[in-house]
Write a protein that holds these residues in place. Sequence first.
Motif, PDB file in Angstrom:
ATOM      1  N   ALA A 145       7.146  11.699  -0.006  1.00 41.08           N
ATOM      2  CA  ALA A 145       8.302  11.565   0.892  1.00 41.08           C
ATOM      3  C   ALA A 145       7.874  11.123   2.292  1.00 41.08           C
ATOM      4  O   ALA A 145       8.530  10.294   2.931  1.00 41.08           O
ATOM      5  CB  ALA A 145       9.061  12.891   0.958  1.00 41.08           C
ATOM      6  N   VAL A 146       6.750  11.652   2.767  1.00 38.74           N
ATOM      7  CA  VAL A 146       6.242  11.269   4.084  1.00 38.74           C
ATOM      8  C   VAL A 146       5.823   9.801   4.096  1.00 38.74           C
ATOM      9  O   VAL A 146       6.148   9.045   5.021  1.00 38.74           O
ATOM     10  CB  VAL A 146       5.062  12.180   4.494  1.00 38.74           C
ATOM     11  CG1 VAL A 146       4.371  11.643   5.745  1.00 38.74           C
ATOM     12  CG2 VAL A 146       5.546  13.609   4.736  1.00 38.74           C
ATOM     13  N   VAL A 147       5.097   9.369   3.056  1.00 41.84           N
ATOM     14  CA  VAL A 147       4.662   7.966   2.984  1.00 41.84           C
ATOM     15  C   VAL A 147       5.871   7.036   2.931  1.00 41.84           C
ATOM     16  O   VAL A 147       5.896   5.989   3.583  1.00 41.84           O
ATOM     17  CB  VAL A 147       3.754   7.746   1.757  1.00 41.84           C
ATOM     18  CG1 VAL A 147       3.464   6.257   1.573  1.00 41.84           C
ATOM     19  CG2 VAL A 147       2.452   8.515   1.916  1.00 41.84           C
ATOM     20  N   ALA A 148       6.894   7.410   2.162  1.00 44.10           N
ATOM     21  CA  ALA A 148       8.102   6.584   2.081  1.00 44.10           C
ATOM     22  C   ALA A 148       8.776   6.456   3.433  1.00 44.10           C
ATOM     23  O   ALA A 148       9.227   5.372   3.827  1.00 44.10           O
ATOM     24  CB  ALA A 148       9.066   7.173   1.059  1.00 44.10           C
ATOM     25  N   ALA A 149       8.834   7.557   4.185  1.00 50.23           N
ATOM     26  CA  ALA A 149       9.458   7.525   5.509  1.00 50.23           C
ATOM     27  C   ALA A 149       8.688   6.615   6.464  1.00 50.23           C
ATOM     28  O   ALA A 149       9.279   5.966   7.327  1.00 50.23           O
ATOM     29  CB  ALA A 149       9.550   8.932   6.077  1.00 50.23           C
ATOM     30  N   LEU A 150       7.365   6.531   6.298  1.00 53.12           N
ATOM     31  CA  LEU A 150       6.535   5.745   7.214  1.00 53.12           C
ATOM     32  C   LEU A 150       6.442   4.268   6.841  1.00 53.12           C
ATOM     33  O   LEU A 150       6.272   3.413   7.724  1.00 53.12           O
ATOM     34  CB  LEU A 150       5.120   6.345   7.261  1.00 53.12           C
ATOM     35  CG  LEU A 150       4.988   7.737   7.875  1.00 53.12           C
ATOM     36  CD1 LEU A 150       3.554   8.234   7.730  1.00 53.12           C
ATOM     37  CD2 LEU A 150       5.418   7.730   9.333  1.00 53.12           C
ATOM     38  N   THR A 151       6.552   3.937   5.549  1.00 51.43           N
ATOM     39  CA  THR A 151       6.265   2.568   5.123  1.00 51.43           C
ATOM     40  C   THR A 151       7.458   1.810   4.554  1.00 51.43           C
ATOM     41  O   THR A 151       7.395   0.579   4.429  1.00 51.43           O
ATOM     42  CB  THR A 151       5.154   2.558   4.046  1.00 51.43           C
ATOM     43  OG1 THR A 151       5.598   3.299   2.891  1.00 51.43           O
ATOM     44  CG2 THR A 151       3.877   3.172   4.574  1.00 51.43           C
ATOM     45  N   LEU A 152       8.530   2.492   4.194  1.00 48.46           N
ATOM     46  CA  LEU A 152       9.679   1.802   3.599  1.00 48.46           C
ATOM     47  C   LEU A 152      10.850   1.760   4.549  1.00 48.46           C
ATOM     48  O   LEU A 152      12.002   1.953   4.173  1.00 48.46           O
ATOM     49  CB  LEU A 152      10.092   2.483   2.279  1.00 48.46           C
ATOM     50  CG  LEU A 152       9.056   2.490   1.170  1.00 48.46           C
ATOM     51  CD1 LEU A 152       9.659   3.005  -0.119  1.00 48.46           C
ATOM     52  CD2 LEU A 152       8.461   1.104   0.950  1.00 48.46           C
ATOM     53  N   ARG A 153      10.560   1.513   5.814  1.00 51.17           N
ATOM     54  CA  ARG A 153      11.635   1.371   6.790  1.00 51.17           C
ATOM     55  C   ARG A 153      12.265   0.003   6.671  1.00 51.17           C
ATOM     56  O   ARG A 153      11.671  -0.941   6.172  1.00 51.17           O
ATOM     57  CB  ARG A 153      11.078   1.562   8.210  1.00 51.17           C
ATOM     58  CG  ARG A 153      10.466   2.944   8.450  1.00 51.17           C
ATOM     59  CD  ARG A 153       9.783   2.974   9.787  1.00 51.17           C
ATOM     60  NE  ARG A 153       9.187   4.283  10.071  1.00 51.17           N
ATOM     61  CZ  ARG A 153       8.425   4.547  11.126  1.00 51.17           C
ATOM     62  NH1 ARG A 153       8.156   3.584  11.993  1.00 51.17           N
ATOM     63  NH2 ARG A 153       7.919   5.757  11.296  1.00 51.17           N
ATOM     64  N   GLY A 154      13.498  -0.114   7.198  1.00 56.02           N
ATOM     65  CA  GLY A 154      14.151  -1.417   7.258  1.00 56.02           C
ATOM     66  C   GLY A 154      14.524  -1.932   5.900  1.00 56.02           C
ATOM     67  O   GLY A 154      14.765  -1.181   4.967  1.00 56.02           O
ATOM     68  N   VAL A 175       0.831  -1.201   0.000  1.00 55.41           N
ATOM     69  CA  VAL A 175       0.000   0.000   0.000  1.00 55.41           C
ATOM     70  C   VAL A 175       0.869   1.256   0.000  1.00 55.41           C
ATOM     71  O   VAL A 175       0.579   2.243  -0.699  1.00 55.41           O
ATOM     72  CB  VAL A 175      -0.958   0.001   1.209  1.00 55.41           C
ATOM     73  CG1 VAL A 175      -1.672   1.340   1.342  1.00 55.41           C
ATOM     74  CG2 VAL A 175      -1.983  -1.116   1.065  1.00 55.41           C
ATOM     75  N   GLY A 176       1.963   1.232   0.774  1.00 57.81           N
ATOM     76  CA  GLY A 176       2.874   2.370   0.770  1.00 57.81           C
ATOM     77  C   GLY A 176       3.454   2.623  -0.608  1.00 57.81           C
ATOM     78  O   GLY A 176       3.515   3.768  -1.080  1.00 57.81           O
ATOM     79  N   LEU A 177       3.870   1.563  -1.295  1.00 59.58           N
ATOM     80  CA  LEU A 177       4.417   1.712  -2.642  1.00 59.58           C
ATOM     81  C   LEU A 177       3.359   2.221  -3.623  1.00 59.58           C
ATOM     82  O   LEU A 177       3.643   3.033  -4.506  1.00 59.58           O
ATOM     83  CB  LEU A 177       4.975   0.365  -3.114  1.00 59.58           C
ATOM     84  CG  LEU A 177       6.251  -0.098  -2.400  1.00 59.58           C
ATOM     85  CD1 LEU A 177       6.506  -1.581  -2.654  1.00 59.58           C
ATOM     86  CD2 LEU A 177       7.449   0.736  -2.844  1.00 59.58           C
ATOM     87  N   VAL A 178       2.120   1.741  -3.461  1.00 56.34           N
ATOM     88  CA  VAL A 178       1.022   2.222  -4.296  1.00 56.34           C
ATOM     89  C   VAL A 178       0.800   3.721  -4.100  1.00 56.34           C
ATOM     90  O   VAL A 178       0.650   4.484  -5.071  1.00 56.34           O
ATOM     91  CB  VAL A 178      -0.269   1.436  -3.977  1.00 56.34           C
ATOM     92  CG1 VAL A 178      -1.493   2.131  -4.558  1.00 56.34           C
ATOM     93  CG2 VAL A 178      -0.170   0.013  -4.536  1.00 56.34           C
ATOM     94  N   ASN A 216      10.990   1.986  -9.958  1.00 51.95           N
ATOM     95  CA  ASN A 216      11.265   1.106  -8.822  1.00 51.95           C
ATOM     96  C   ASN A 216      10.028   0.745  -8.011  1.00 51.95           C
ATOM     97  O   ASN A 216       9.955  -0.352  -7.454  1.00 51.95           O
ATOM     98  CB  ASN A 216      12.305   1.760  -7.903  1.00 51.95           C
ATOM     99  CG  ASN A 216      13.660   1.848  -8.570  1.00 51.95           C
ATOM    100  OD1 ASN A 216      14.273   0.845  -8.887  1.00 51.95           O
ATOM    101  ND2 ASN A 216      14.129   3.058  -8.812  1.00 51.95           N
ATOM    102  N   THR A 217       9.055   1.646  -7.929  1.00 45.70           N
ATOM    103  CA  THR A 217       7.863   1.335  -7.140  1.00 45.70           C
ATOM    104  C   THR A 217       7.088   0.146  -7.699  1.00 45.70           C
ATOM    105  O   THR A 217       6.711  -0.758  -6.941  1.00 45.70           O
ATOM    106  CB  THR A 217       6.949   2.566  -6.991  1.00 45.70           C
ATOM    107  OG1 THR A 217       6.746   3.170  -8.272  1.00 45.70           O
ATOM    108  CG2 THR A 217       7.571   3.585  -6.045  1.00 45.70           C
ATOM    109  N   PRO A 218       6.839   0.060  -9.023  1.00 45.57           N
ATOM    110  CA  PRO A 218       6.139  -1.140  -9.507  1.00 45.57           C
ATOM    111  C   PRO A 218       6.987  -2.395  -9.398  1.00 45.57           C
ATOM    112  O   PRO A 218       6.450  -3.482  -9.147  1.00 45.57           O
ATOM    113  CB  PRO A 218       5.818  -0.799 -10.970  1.00 45.57           C
ATOM    114  CG  PRO A 218       6.766   0.274 -11.346  1.00 45.57           C
ATOM    115  CD  PRO A 218       7.010   1.052 -10.094  1.00 45.57           C
TER     116      PRO A 218
END
Length: 401
Positions: A387-396, A218-221, A329-331
Amino acid sequence: MVEAPRGRSYVKFVLVLGALIAIGPLTIDTYLPAMPSIARELSATESQVQGTLTGILLGLGLGQLLVGPLADAVGRRRPLIAGLALHIVASLACAMAPTVGLLTAGRVVQGLGNAAVSVVAMATVRDLFSGSAAATLLSRLMLVMGIAPIVAPTIGGAVLAHTSWRGVFGLVSLGGLVLVTVATLMLRETLPPERRRRLELLPVLRTYGSLLRDRTFVGLVLISGLMFATLFSYIGGSSFVLQQIYGLSVTQFALAFGLNSLGFLAGSQLNPLLLRRFGPRDIVRAGVALGAMAALALLAAAATGFGGLPLILGPLWFLLFACGLTLPNTPALALTRHGEAAGTAAALLGASQFVIGGAAAPVIGALGSGSAVPMAAVMATTATGAAVVAALTLRGSLAED
C-alpha cells in the motif's frame, strides 16, 4: 503480426494458457497438507520444511530472469516445452528424496522448470493484448488458475489417505506429462522471428537496466512482489497454523484453505467488471488498501485471541480477495509499458514475485509456531508495504490504463 484469438479460439486460448499457469499453484499447494508428515518422516523442523516452499519459489524467481531473455530470443514454445520436461524430472526426484535438503534442492529445480511456464504465459498475453484487454484476459486466466489452490490441498489430502507424501510428487509429475502434451499440440508460437531480440549479455543487461530506471514499472514490480509475499505467507504458514494451533484435520484444513481461496477467485473475477468503469491503476490502489486493512485486522485478532478461528479466517478471506483484485492488474500495467521486451519484463516481474514471496515463508517459521501471530505479522508487513509503494509510485494517471 500474430492476430489475437477471438470467439471460440479466445476461450480455447484462455483454457490452455490457464491450465499451463495452474501448474505453479498445483505444484506448490498439493503438498501443503503433507508438510507436517514430511517433517516427521525426514526428521526436519517446521522451518526446514517451509524451506522446501522457499526452494520452489526461489527457483521460480531466479529461473525467470534466465528464461525471459531466452523467450525474447528464440520464441515462446521451445522454452515452455523444455521447462515442462524439467518439471517432470524434478518432481520424480522430489518423490524419491531421502532428506529434507535433497527435497529442497528438487523443489528449486522444479521451480526452474515452472519458471518457463510463468514467463511464457505472461509474454504470450503481451504478444497479443495490452492495457485493459490484457488485464481482463489475466483475470480470466485467474479464474482457470484459481481453481488450483482450491482443489490442490483436497487432492493432496486424498493422496495422503492412500499413500505417503511421495505419492503427491508422483501425481504432480504426471500432471506435468499431461501439460507438456497439451502445450505441444495446442499452443502456437506468438513471437514472430522479426520481433525477436539477440541473446547477448550486454543487450540483456541494458534491457534490465532500462526496466529498472522506469520508476512506475519498479513500483508495479514491488507491489506485485509484496502481494505475492502476502499470498505465499498464507500458503506457507496456514498448514501449521490451522492444523497444529487450531486443531483442524487434514480434511478440515483442505476445506478452510479452499474457502479462503474463493476470496482470491472472487477478487480476480470481479476485476473485469470493475475494469469497465475504472482503470487498472485505480483498482491496484484500492486492492492494496483493502489488503493492508484486512492484514492489520488479522494481526489484531491473532495477537489478542479475540473471536478465535472465525476472526482469523474472516480477515484472511478479505486479504486474499485483495490479492485477487491486485495481481491481474500489476502485470498488465507493467508489461504494457515495455511490450518490446515482454519476455524480459515478465521475467523481472515474476522474479520479484517469487523471490520476495520465497523470502517471506521461512520468516514465519523462524518467528515461532506457538500462535498465528508470526504469519499475521509477516502478512501485515507485506500488505501494508504494498500500500505504501502504491501511494508513492502510482500517483496521477497512467496512459496505459
